[in-house]
Enzyme design. Structure first.
Site, PDB file in Angstrom:
ATOM      1  N   LYS A  16      31.880 -23.032 -46.606  1.00 53.60           N
ATOM      2  CA  LYS A  16      32.011 -24.393 -47.133  1.00 53.60           C
ATOM      3  C   LYS A  16      30.665 -25.086 -47.100  1.00 53.60           C
ATOM      4  O   LYS A  16      29.756 -24.735 -46.357  1.00 53.60           O
ATOM      5  CB  LYS A  16      33.030 -25.190 -46.311  1.00 53.60           C
ATOM      6  CG  LYS A  16      32.590 -25.537 -44.887  1.00 53.60           C
ATOM      7  CD  LYS A  16      31.806 -26.818 -44.798  1.00 53.60           C
ATOM      8  CE  LYS A  16      31.303 -27.165 -43.414  1.00 53.60           C
ATOM      9  NZ  LYS A  16      30.374 -26.251 -42.780  1.00 53.60           N
ATOM     10  N   GLY A 152      25.607 -23.793 -40.669  1.00 54.61           N
ATOM     11  CA  GLY A 152      26.310 -24.971 -41.172  1.00 54.61           C
ATOM     12  C   GLY A 152      27.121 -24.722 -42.419  1.00 54.61           C
ATOM     13  O   GLY A 152      27.532 -25.665 -43.090  1.00 54.61           O
ATOM     14  N   GLY A 154      30.029 -22.960 -42.451  1.00 51.73           N
ATOM     15  CA  GLY A 154      31.426 -22.680 -42.119  1.00 51.73           C
ATOM     16  C   GLY A 154      31.723 -21.225 -41.833  1.00 51.73           C
ATOM     17  O   GLY A 154      32.838 -20.761 -42.083  1.00 51.73           O
ATOM     18  N   SER A 155      30.764 -20.497 -41.274  1.00 48.31           N
ATOM     19  CA  SER A 155      30.992 -19.065 -41.011  1.00 48.31           C
ATOM     20  C   SER A 155      32.098 -18.850 -39.984  1.00 48.31           C
ATOM     21  O   SER A 155      32.908 -17.917 -40.117  1.00 48.31           O
ATOM     22  CB  SER A 155      29.701 -18.387 -40.543  1.00 48.31           C
ATOM     23  OG  SER A 155      29.216 -18.975 -39.345  1.00 48.31           O
ATOM     24  N   GLU A 217      39.284 -22.147 -34.299  1.00 52.47           N
ATOM     25  CA  GLU A 217      38.095 -22.996 -34.300  1.00 52.47           C
ATOM     26  C   GLU A 217      37.975 -23.811 -33.008  1.00 52.47           C
ATOM     27  O   GLU A 217      36.872 -24.081 -32.528  1.00 52.47           O
ATOM     28  CB  GLU A 217      38.150 -23.950 -35.497  1.00 52.47           C
ATOM     29  CG  GLU A 217      37.703 -23.337 -36.810  1.00 52.47           C
ATOM     30  CD  GLU A 217      36.200 -23.359 -36.962  1.00 52.47           C
ATOM     31  OE1 GLU A 217      35.538 -22.422 -36.442  1.00 52.47           O
ATOM     32  OE2 GLU A 217      35.691 -24.297 -37.582  1.00 52.47           O
ATOM     33  N   ASP A 228      36.339 -27.653 -41.881  1.00 46.31           N
ATOM     34  CA  ASP A 228      35.824 -26.333 -42.267  1.00 46.31           C
ATOM     35  C   ASP A 228      36.951 -25.357 -42.559  1.00 46.31           C
ATOM     36  O   ASP A 228      36.962 -24.683 -43.592  1.00 46.31           O
ATOM     37  CB  ASP A 228      34.928 -25.767 -41.165  1.00 46.31           C
ATOM     38  CG  ASP A 228      33.577 -26.453 -41.099  1.00 46.31           C
ATOM     39  OD1 ASP A 228      33.438 -27.551 -41.676  1.00 46.31           O
ATOM     40  OD2 ASP A 228      32.664 -25.909 -40.451  1.00 46.31           O
TER      41      ASP A 228
END
Length: 447
Positions: A16, A152, A154-155, A217, A228
């Site tokens: 993302k 940054g 969204g991995s 997450e 995300d």
């Protein structure tokens, strides 16, 4: 499934890019984000074993240099046996403090000494999702990714979403379309990895995938906003505020250049730092959050506005002629002033101003970085606006590219950025969310 046949389930989830609202969204403001055309893919192989054969769980995370194998008895010894024997994937649960401690301690012992915290968190998250959704099943799981870790983009969310979707699909919680199931023998032994056959997860199951991914997450980040995993699950462009999701069907095409600072950062620490600053300066930080909220809502309004008719025909032909003439010159001969004169639509000009303001406010809350500011200065010389995307403190920076900006001009900008040690790529924005596919391999095992 045929006796002895190997079932292969795959799920892929996009990264993302946050257009506006990062950090402030944790404090109740709106955020706007879009799916990125780079994916994490979970591939699960399951083959029933013969009676009496010891059963194993195998996890491969090549990006993190993880390749581990555990007997199912080892997993059973560290968690509550009844929950493992009768998992309920339809009821999403959080990882309890006790299970977090047990799983975390187990993972630390199993990985090589000195394994990074991020690696420990990724393996712990996998074990939580695996045991909660499947219980104890002998499977081999391999997760690969196009996304840089800690940038940054969204991995970690894409990792959680693709794992949750693949595990739920294997648990038969939701049905894959029958056309997604292929048999290599019937297709000239063509392997799944060489075919398309990706199918969107249907609406009724996206929420389930998203909720499980959010719990993953939470293990990795502590207090994630949820944006995300939501973007990775649903795809396209979304507005997210206080848990409410609105998918945007924008007629406005978005072009972006993403630049990786190649500076790692700790998302959990950055989020905590913003929270601490808000406690020290409540009135000032509340005003900043309100301003960021206003920017995000204006971005939504622009994205939902009717398509701009663009340049009139004379200006468009003039611009194309200029682009063709400059393409005859070496990149270093292209003047920045000419690139800066590329015509913007009214909407593009507004978005650029909002990006500039948003970056200034992110500086105010303490999440920028010297490398981010360097990128902003380089792109500003071309009259292009940039901002950090994601947690900040390093990671990636997005730069808006006018629709009329030629690829030759973009290459000139990239040359300047890469000359300072940064890495750049143009990004496809606003594509599909999580997708799944299956293969039934009668021959089993080896590939």
């Amino acid at each position: 499934m045929e006796e002895g046949a190997e079932l292969v389930v795959e799920a892929r989830a996009p990264g993302k890019v946050i257009l506006s609202g990062e950090h402030a969204v944790v404090h109740g403001t709106a955020a706007v984000a879009a799916a990125l055309g780079l994916y994490s893919t979970a591939r699960i192989r399951h083959r029933p074993l013969s009676p009496g054969t010891e059963e194993f769980l195998v996890l491969e995370l090549p990006q993190l240099n993880v390749h581990v194998s555990w007997s199912l008895k080892m997993i059973e010894e560290i968690l509550d046996p009844p929950s493992l024997q009768y998992p309920n994937p339809l009821v999403v649960k959080e990882c309890s403090d006790l299970d977090m401690t047990r799983l975390g301690s187990f993972v630390v012992k199993q990985l090589s000494w000195g394994a990074p915290k991020g690696t420990v968190a990724a393996v712990t998250t996998f074990l939580f999702l695996y045991t909660s959704i499947l219980g104890l099943q002998p499977i081999t799981v391999r997760v690969t990714s196009d996304l840089p870790v800690g940038a940054g983009l969204g991995s970690s969310a894409a990792y959680c979403v693709c794992l949750a979707a693949a595990l739920l699909d294997l648990a038969a919680t939701f049905d894959s379309p029958t056309e997604a199931i292929t048999t290599p023998k019937e297709q000239g032994s063509q392997k799944l990895a060489d075919t398309g056959n990706w199918h969107d997860v249907d609406e009724k199951n996206l929420e389930l995938v998203n909720k499980w991914a959010f719990e993953g997450e939470r293990i990795i980040h502590g207090r994630p906003s949820g944006i995300d995993n939501t973007v990775s699950s649903y795809g396209y462009v979304v507005r997210f505020k206080q848990g409410e999701l609105m998918r945007l069907h924008s007629p406005m095409p978005l072009r972006m250049l993403l630049t990786n600072t190649n500076v790692g950062r700790n998302t959990k620490a950055l989020v905590a730092g913003v929270g601490e600053r808000a406690l020290r300066h409540p009135a000032a930080m509340a005003a900043i959050f309100k301003a960021i909220d206003g920017i995000a809502e204006e971005v939504v309004s622009i994205l939902l506005s009717p398509s701009n008719p663009g340049l009139d025909s004379d200006d468009e032909h003039e611009h194309k002629d200029e682009a063709r003439s400059w393409q005859q010159l070496p990149d270093e001969c292209l003047p920045k002033s000419d690139i800066a004169s590329v015509v913007r639509t009214k909407e593009e000009a507004k978005l650029e101003e909002l990006v500039e303001m948003n970056q200034g406010l992110l500086q105010c809350i303490g999440v920028s970085h010297v490398s981010i500011e360097a990128i902003c200065q380089i792109t500003a010389a071309f009259k292009l606006q940039s901002k950090l995307t994601g947690a900040g403190g390093g990671g990636c920076v997005l730069t808006l590219l006018p629709k009329q900006m030629s690829s030759t001009y973009v290459e000139v900008v990239k040359v300047d950025l890469e000359g300072q040690g940064f890495s750049c790529f143009e990004a496809a924005i606003g594509g599909h969310g999580v997708q799944v596919r299956q293969e039934l391999n009668p021959d089993g095992g080896d590939e």
